[in-house]
Motif scaffolding. Sequence first.
Motif, PDB file in Angstrom:
ATOM      1  N   ASP A  45     -13.792  12.540   4.036  1.00 49.93           N
ATOM      2  CA  ASP A  45     -12.807  13.360   4.744  1.00 49.93           C
ATOM      3  C   ASP A  45     -11.470  12.658   4.927  1.00 49.93           C
ATOM      4  N   SER A  46     -11.165  11.714   4.065  1.00 49.35           N
ATOM      5  CA  SER A  46      -9.926  10.951   4.184  1.00 49.35           C
ATOM      6  C   SER A  46      -8.857  11.490   3.241  1.00 49.35           C
ATOM      7  N   LEU A  47      -7.643  11.593   3.754  1.00 48.35           N
ATOM      8  CA  LEU A  47      -6.522  11.959   2.877  1.00 48.35           C
ATOM      9  C   LEU A  47      -6.285  10.888   1.820  1.00 48.35           C
ATOM     10  N   ARG A  48      -6.560   9.639   2.163  1.00 51.95           N
ATOM     11  CA  ARG A  48      -6.409   8.569   1.178  1.00 51.95           C
ATOM     12  C   ARG A  48      -7.396   8.776   0.022  1.00 51.95           C
ATOM     13  N   ASP A  49      -8.607   9.276   0.323  1.00 53.59           N
ATOM     14  CA  ASP A  49      -9.556   9.614  -0.735  1.00 53.59           C
ATOM     15  C   ASP A  49      -8.990  10.687  -1.652  1.00 53.59           C
ATOM     16  N   LEU A  50      -8.348  11.693  -1.044  1.00 55.39           N
ATOM     17  CA  LEU A  50      -7.762  12.768  -1.854  1.00 55.39           C
ATOM     18  C   LEU A  50      -6.695  12.216  -2.787  1.00 55.39           C
ATOM     19  N   LEU A  51      -5.784  11.428  -2.246  1.00 57.42           N
ATOM     20  CA  LEU A  51      -4.723  10.872  -3.078  1.00 57.42           C
ATOM     21  C   LEU A  51      -5.301   9.945  -4.147  1.00 57.42           C
ATOM     22  N   GLY A  52      -6.367   9.238  -3.814  1.00 56.67           N
ATOM     23  CA  GLY A  52      -7.000   8.365  -4.780  1.00 56.67           C
ATOM     24  C   GLY A  52      -7.656   9.113  -5.924  1.00 56.67           C
ATOM     25  N   SER A  53      -7.925  10.405  -5.732  1.00 53.23           N
ATOM     26  CA  SER A  53      -8.547  11.210  -6.779  1.00 53.23           C
ATOM     27  C   SER A  53      -7.517  11.884  -7.677  1.00 53.23           C
TER      28      SER A  53
ATOM     29  N   ARG B  40       0.854  -1.188   0.000  1.00 51.81           N
ATOM     30  CA  ARG B  40       0.000   0.000   0.000  1.00 51.81           C
ATOM     31  C   ARG B  40       0.892   1.241   0.000  1.00 51.81           C
ATOM     32  N   PHE B  41       0.270   2.409   0.157  1.00 51.39           N
ATOM     33  CA  PHE B  41       1.050   3.621   0.382  1.00 51.39           C
ATOM     34  C   PHE B  41       0.461   4.348   1.574  1.00 51.39           C
ATOM     35  N   ARG B  42       1.287   5.175   2.198  1.00 53.62           N
ATOM     36  CA  ARG B  42       0.848   5.987   3.329  1.00 53.62           C
ATOM     37  C   ARG B  42       0.385   7.358   2.841  1.00 53.62           C
ATOM     38  N   PRO B  43      -0.680   7.893   3.418  1.00 55.82           N
ATOM     39  CA  PRO B  43      -1.128   9.224   2.996  1.00 55.82           C
ATOM     40  C   PRO B  43      -0.246  10.360   3.506  1.00 55.82           C
ATOM     41  N   LEU B  44       0.508  10.142   4.575  1.00 54.24           N
ATOM     42  CA  LEU B  44       1.432  11.153   5.100  1.00 54.24           C
ATOM     43  C   LEU B  44       2.792  10.516   5.338  1.00 54.24           C
ATOM     44  N   PRO B  45       3.856  11.237   4.989  1.00 55.29           N
ATOM     45  CA  PRO B  45       3.870  12.517   4.282  1.00 55.29           C
ATOM     46  C   PRO B  45       3.495  12.338   2.821  1.00 55.29           C
ATOM     47  N   CYS B  46       3.096  13.430   2.190  1.00 55.32           N
ATOM     48  CA  CYS B  46       2.805  13.395   0.761  1.00 55.32           C
ATOM     49  C   CYS B  46       3.156  14.739   0.148  1.00 55.32           C
ATOM     50  N   VAL B  47       3.359  14.729  -1.157  1.00 58.86           N
ATOM     51  CA  VAL B  47       3.540  15.967  -1.919  1.00 58.86           C
ATOM     52  C   VAL B  47       2.329  16.109  -2.825  1.00 58.86           C
ATOM     53  N   LEU B  48       1.747  17.301  -2.877  1.00 57.46           N
ATOM     54  CA  LEU B  48       0.547  17.545  -3.660  1.00 57.46           C
ATOM     55  C   LEU B  48       0.746  18.704  -4.623  1.00 57.46           C
ATOM     56  N   ARG B  49       0.215  18.584  -5.838  1.00 56.95           N
ATOM     57  CA  ARG B  49       0.058  19.749  -6.711  1.00 56.95           C
ATOM     58  C   ARG B  49      -1.020  20.616  -6.082  1.00 56.95           C
ATOM     59  N   ALA B  50      -0.654  21.767  -5.580  1.00 49.44           N
ATOM     60  CA  ALA B  50      -1.507  22.514  -4.659  1.00 49.44           C
ATOM     61  C   ALA B  50      -2.869  22.866  -5.248  1.00 49.44           C
ATOM     62  N   SER B  51      -2.925  23.388  -6.457  1.00 52.37           N
ATOM     63  CA  SER B  51      -4.200  23.835  -7.015  1.00 52.37           C
ATOM     64  C   SER B  51      -5.136  22.665  -7.255  1.00 52.37           C
ATOM     65  N   ALA B  52      -4.637  21.583  -7.844  1.00 54.11           N
ATOM     66  CA  ALA B  52      -5.471  20.410  -8.110  1.00 54.11           C
ATOM     67  C   ALA B  52      -5.948  19.779  -6.812  1.00 54.11           C
ATOM     68  N   ALA B  53      -5.063  19.697  -5.823  1.00 58.80           N
ATOM     69  CA  ALA B  53      -5.425  19.073  -4.557  1.00 58.80           C
ATOM     70  C   ALA B  53      -6.496  19.880  -3.830  1.00 58.80           C
ATOM     71  N   ALA B  54      -6.394  21.209  -3.858  1.00 61.61           N
ATOM     72  CA  ALA B  54      -7.390  22.042  -3.185  1.00 61.61           C
ATOM     73  C   ALA B  54      -8.764  21.860  -3.822  1.00 61.61           C
ATOM     74  N   GLU B  55      -8.817  21.826  -5.135  1.00 61.76           N
ATOM     75  CA  GLU B  55     -10.100  21.633  -5.823  1.00 61.76           C
ATOM     76  C   GLU B  55     -10.704  20.272  -5.482  1.00 61.76           C
ATOM     77  N   ASN B  56      -9.893  19.241  -5.527  1.00 59.79           N
ATOM     78  CA  ASN B  56     -10.395  17.902  -5.225  1.00 59.79           C
ATOM     79  C   ASN B  56     -10.823  17.782  -3.765  1.00 59.79           C
ATOM     80  N   ALA B  57     -10.051  18.398  -2.860  1.00 64.30           N
ATOM     81  CA  ALA B  57     -10.399  18.331  -1.439  1.00 64.30           C
ATOM     82  C   ALA B  57     -11.746  18.986  -1.171  1.00 64.30           C
ATOM     83  N   ARG B  58     -12.019  20.117  -1.806  1.00 61.56           N
ATOM     84  CA  ARG B  58     -13.319  20.770  -1.634  1.00 61.56           C
ATOM     85  C   ARG B  58     -14.457  19.856  -2.077  1.00 61.56           C
TER      86      ARG B  58
END
Length: 200
Positions: free
Chosen positions: A160-168, A134-152
């Motif tokens: 509300d899972s970071l794993r959901d964010l990374l999966g997107s 598997r992979f761990r959700p933290l630490p992670c590096v994110l493309r900031a603009s894409a990650a913010a849009e997906n998180a919203r």
Amino acid sequence: MATRPAETTGIVLAGGRSSRFGRDKLAEPYRGAPLLHHAVRRLGEVCAEVVVVLAPDAPEPDGPADVPVRFARDGVPARGPLAGTLAGLMSVRTRLALVAGGDMPHLDAGVLREMVRVAEPEAVEAVALGDGNRFRPLPCVLRASAAAENARELLAAGRDSLRDLLGSMAVEVIGEPAWRAIDPGGRTLLDVDLPSDLAE
């Protein structure tokens, strides 16, 4: 000292309730400094600046004097690390964000630099570390603009899972053998949940 990448901001998640620890674990002394300072310093070795995300009503803690720190407030209380990550991303002014928990005192700067390097190609939206199959959700590096849009979008959908964010996102996973070549003990992934976790 290695040059700090100008296109990366560190985000340290510090808005948790420390319910299992029994008291504010990020203020707990560890190796001569509050636990929070260790994560901030490690990200400060790699990033141009560090944003510490706090709970809405939490006082601003003292940060290490040698690291440029700004504070952000979690705008969605009790929604976990995804909401905290979004709060940090909303104040990021760089293309990439390197996200870690404030309870991760053994982050290896070499591993973090490798994560940022792997995140540089435009096709990569996120980078995570492999942990077995598997992979761990933290630490992670994110493309900031894409990650913010997906998180919203995820938070609006009740997720509300970071794993959901990374999966997107288009995630590049650094395999465990590769990052453990830099950090043989694997301490980068260690976090603190209980007082006993701070025992030497």
